[in-house]
Each structure stands twice: as C-alpha cells, then as structure tokens.
Design a protein around this motif. Structure first.
Motif, PDB file in Angstrom:
ATOM      1  N   ASP A 173      34.225  27.579  30.585  1.00 17.50           N
ATOM      2  CA  ASP A 173      33.558  28.632  29.815  1.00 17.50           C
ATOM      3  C   ASP A 173      33.139  29.759  30.756  1.00 17.50           C
ATOM      4  O   ASP A 173      32.093  29.711  31.376  1.00 17.50           O
ATOM      5  N   GLU A 174      34.018  30.754  30.904  1.00 14.20           N
ATOM      6  CA  GLU A 174      33.783  31.897  31.784  1.00 14.20           C
ATOM      7  C   GLU A 174      33.263  31.440  33.147  1.00 14.20           C
ATOM      8  O   GLU A 174      32.168  31.823  33.572  1.00 14.20           O
ATOM      9  N   PRO A 175      34.042  30.633  33.863  1.00 17.48           N
ATOM     10  CA  PRO A 175      33.559  30.006  35.094  1.00 17.48           C
ATOM     11  C   PRO A 175      33.304  30.970  36.247  1.00 17.48           C
ATOM     12  O   PRO A 175      32.661  30.579  37.227  1.00 17.48           O
ATOM     13  N   THR A 176      33.802  32.203  36.154  1.00 17.82           N
ATOM     14  CA  THR A 176      33.588  33.151  37.253  1.00 17.82           C
ATOM     15  C   THR A 176      32.601  34.263  36.903  1.00 17.82           C
ATOM     16  O   THR A 176      32.321  35.119  37.738  1.00 17.82           O
ATOM     17  N   SER A 177      32.050  34.248  35.696  1.00 16.88           N
ATOM     18  CA  SER A 177      31.245  35.388  35.248  1.00 16.88           C
ATOM     19  C   SER A 177      29.915  35.515  35.987  1.00 16.88           C
ATOM     20  O   SER A 177      29.348  36.600  36.058  1.00 16.88           O
ATOM     21  N   ALA A 178      29.408  34.405  36.546  1.00 17.04           N
ATOM     22  CA  ALA A 178      28.127  34.446  37.259  1.00 17.04           C
ATOM     23  C   ALA A 178      28.310  34.652  38.762  1.00 17.04           C
ATOM     24  O   ALA A 178      27.326  34.631  39.511  1.00 17.04           O
ATOM     25  N   LEU A 179      29.553  34.868  39.198  1.00 16.87           N
ATOM     26  CA  LEU A 179      29.838  34.953  40.620  1.00 16.87           C
ATOM     27  C   LEU A 179      29.948  36.392  41.092  1.00 16.87           C
ATOM     28  O   LEU A 179      30.376  37.279  40.351  1.00 16.87           O
ATOM     29  N   ASP A 180      29.583  36.604  42.360  1.00 19.21           N
ATOM     30  CA  ASP A 180      29.867  37.889  42.986  1.00 19.21           C
ATOM     31  C   ASP A 180      31.374  38.056  43.099  1.00 19.21           C
ATOM     32  O   ASP A 180      32.107  37.064  43.260  1.00 19.21           O
ATOM     33  N   VAL A 187      37.334  30.399  43.375  1.00 18.26           N
ATOM     34  CA  VAL A 187      37.261  29.523  42.200  1.00 18.26           C
ATOM     35  C   VAL A 187      38.578  29.584  41.410  1.00 18.26           C
ATOM     36  O   VAL A 187      39.105  28.560  40.988  1.00 18.26           O
ATOM     37  N   LEU A 188      39.112  30.782  41.234  1.00 21.97           N
ATOM     38  CA  LEU A 188      40.383  30.908  40.511  1.00 21.97           C
ATOM     39  C   LEU A 188      41.514  30.198  41.246  1.00 21.97           C
ATOM     40  O   LEU A 188      42.398  29.611  40.617  1.00 21.97           O
ATOM     41  N   ASP A 189      41.489  30.222  42.586  1.00 23.47           N
ATOM     42  CA  ASP A 189      42.521  29.523  43.357  1.00 23.47           C
ATOM     43  C   ASP A 189      42.478  28.023  43.095  1.00 23.47           C
ATOM     44  O   ASP A 189      43.522  27.373  42.955  1.00 23.47           O
ATOM     45  N   VAL A 190      41.274  27.456  43.017  1.00 22.90           N
ATOM     46  CA  VAL A 190      41.139  26.030  42.712  1.00 22.90           C
ATOM     47  C   VAL A 190      41.663  25.746  41.297  1.00 22.90           C
ATOM     48  O   VAL A 190      42.359  24.747  41.068  1.00 22.90           O
ATOM     49  N   MET A 191      41.350  26.627  40.359  1.00 21.71           N
ATOM     50  CA  MET A 191      41.834  26.438  38.989  1.00 21.71           C
ATOM     51  C   MET A 191      43.353  26.537  38.913  1.00 21.71           C
ATOM     52  O   MET A 191      43.998  25.787  38.165  1.00 21.71           O
ATOM     53  N   LYS A 192      43.941  27.425  39.687  1.00 26.35           N
ATOM     54  CA  LYS A 192      45.401  27.543  39.725  1.00 26.35           C
ATOM     55  C   LYS A 192      46.033  26.264  40.279  1.00 26.35           C
ATOM     56  O   LYS A 192      47.039  25.776  39.762  1.00 26.35           O
ATOM     57  N   GLN A 193      45.421  25.728  41.329  1.00 27.85           N
ATOM     58  CA  GLN A 193      45.923  24.480  41.902  1.00 27.85           C
ATOM     59  C   GLN A 193      45.823  23.343  40.891  1.00 27.85           C
ATOM     60  O   GLN A 193      46.732  22.517  40.770  1.00 27.85           O
TER      61      GLN A 193
END
Length: 253
Positions: A173-180, A187-193
C-alpha cells in the motif's frame, strides 16, 4: 515485465466479485469485479480518494466489504476467525508506514510472527530471517533497532518481515510514499527482485516507472470503479481514456 510462468493451478488466485464498500454516506467501492493470478504483478493506480487502498485492504479483511464476495486461494474473506487466520497466513502486507516494533531488534521484528503464529523454533526462525535480511541487503543490520536505520532500510525490514510468513501473495500500500526521494529506489529495487522470483504482488503506488517496467497489469480505479485494466504497454501507450490521460499528465508533471 514479470516473466514468471503460469499459475500453480487453474483459475485466479484472488477473485473480487461485485464488491461494495461505504464509509458513511461515501460509496468508496462500487460493484468492483476483478481477479489476480498467481505469479502476477498487478499495479493499482488512481487519484487520492479513488478507493484503490480500500480495495487492497479488503483483500485481507483490514477493511470489511459491505457486499459482494472476495476469495483468496479458496478462502472466503469473511469474519469467521478460523478462515481469517488462514487468510492472514496467506497474505503479507507492507504499509506506507513501517510499523516496526521500536523495542525489538531488526532480527526480532522479522522472527516475531513466525515464532508466535507458526510456532517456528527460534533457531529455525533466526536462520530464515537472516536469509531474508540478506536478500533485502540488511543482514549486517540484524541486531540494530529500527531507530538506527533510514526510512528505506526500515521499509526493507518490513518487506522481510512479511516474507518471513511465507505468504502466497504480497500486498503493498504505497510503500514508498513516506520515504525521502533518495530512499525510494532501494525499496523499489527490492520489490523488483521479489517480482522476478514469481511472487504474486498487488501494489498500490504512484511510481509509474515501476508500473511500466515490472507490472503485468495496471488497474486504474476511478470513483470506486475499475475504469481500466490493461497490460502496461497498452495502458501507457496510446491511452484513449481522457480521464486516465489527464491523470498520467498530472503524475508526469
């Protein structure tokens, strides 16, 4: 694109049939019908308040749907506690906020659910957790507490924590929205893997690059309805829906 093979068994892993949800007078989900296949990466996008996060949260009963039917891997999503426990063991979820226990180490955060829920012995749980932390690039931080980590690192711990329960599907649920911004890529790289391993993933996000590159399907939710469900090359290509074109134009700007 996720190049993983066919589902393990015939039929969708998740079926959503005529689902409705109200918050007071607001009709947030309107007769939603869709499905999600095993091994598939589906990205859900839409404007704020469109119902996309609500739809995601109904899949593991964090939000109760008012009518319609949701079935996850043969399990009816309902209030029956036995069925709910079975459902939650099948579905992992990563939220906007990391929700790590601050008084526990990274390793303890990852092993807590397997030890408490699955009764996994400590040694076995620790071994699996270290494998997962290595997978998300955080093995060296296993004995630190969450406050010692960056936001991106904490979100990667949250992903490892969900994977520790060996779910069949992962909800994001919008896993990167709270990140700088500089932490989003890790985080997206881990999700891609994770997608490359064949994990079934349903992702609510505004990261259009991820949707283009990784997803098998893009669902656009508009005013509680699935306005479009298409492969990414079609969705981001010659888009004929004016509402979606306007949305994509705003995101691009």
């Amino acid at each position: 694109m996720n190049a993983v093979a066919a589902p393990e068994k015939a039929g969708p892993l998740i079926t959503v049939d005529n689902v409705n949800k109200h918050f007071g007078a607001a009709h947030v989900l309107r007769d939603v019908c869709t499905h999600f296949n095993a091994g598939e990466v589906a990205v859900i996008i839409g404007a704020s308040g469109s119902g996309k996060s609500t739809l995601l949260r109904t899949l593991n009963r964090l939000e109760k749907h008012d009518s319609g039917r949701i079935v996850v891997d043969g399990i009816e999503v309902c209030d029956d506690l036995k069925e709910l426990d079975a459902l939650r063991s099948e579905v992992g979820m990563v939220f906007q906020q990391f929700n790590l226990f601050p008084h526990l180490t990274v390793l303890e955060n990852v092993t807590l659910a397997p030890r408490r829920v699955r009764k996994t012995p400590r040694e076995q749980a620790d071994l699996k957790a270290m494998e997962l932390l290595d997978r998300v690039g955080l093995k060296a931080h296993a004995h630190k507490h969450p406050f010692a980590l960056s936001g991106g690192q904490q979100q990667r711990v949250a992903i490892a924590r969900s994977l520790a329960m060996a779910p069949r599907v992962m909800l994001f649920d919008e896993p990167t929205s709270a990140l700088d911004p500089e932490m989003v890529k890790e985080v997206l790289d881990v999700m891609k893997q994770l997608a490359a391993t064949g994990m079934t993933m349903i992702v609510v996000t505004h990261e259009m690059g991820f949707a283009r590159e990784v997803s098998d399907r893009v669902l656009f939710i508009d005013q509680g309805r699935v306005a479009q469900d298409a492969p990414p090359e079609e969705f981001f290509g010659a888009q004929r829906n004016e509402r979606i074109r306007a949305f994509l134009g705003q995101i691009a700007n």
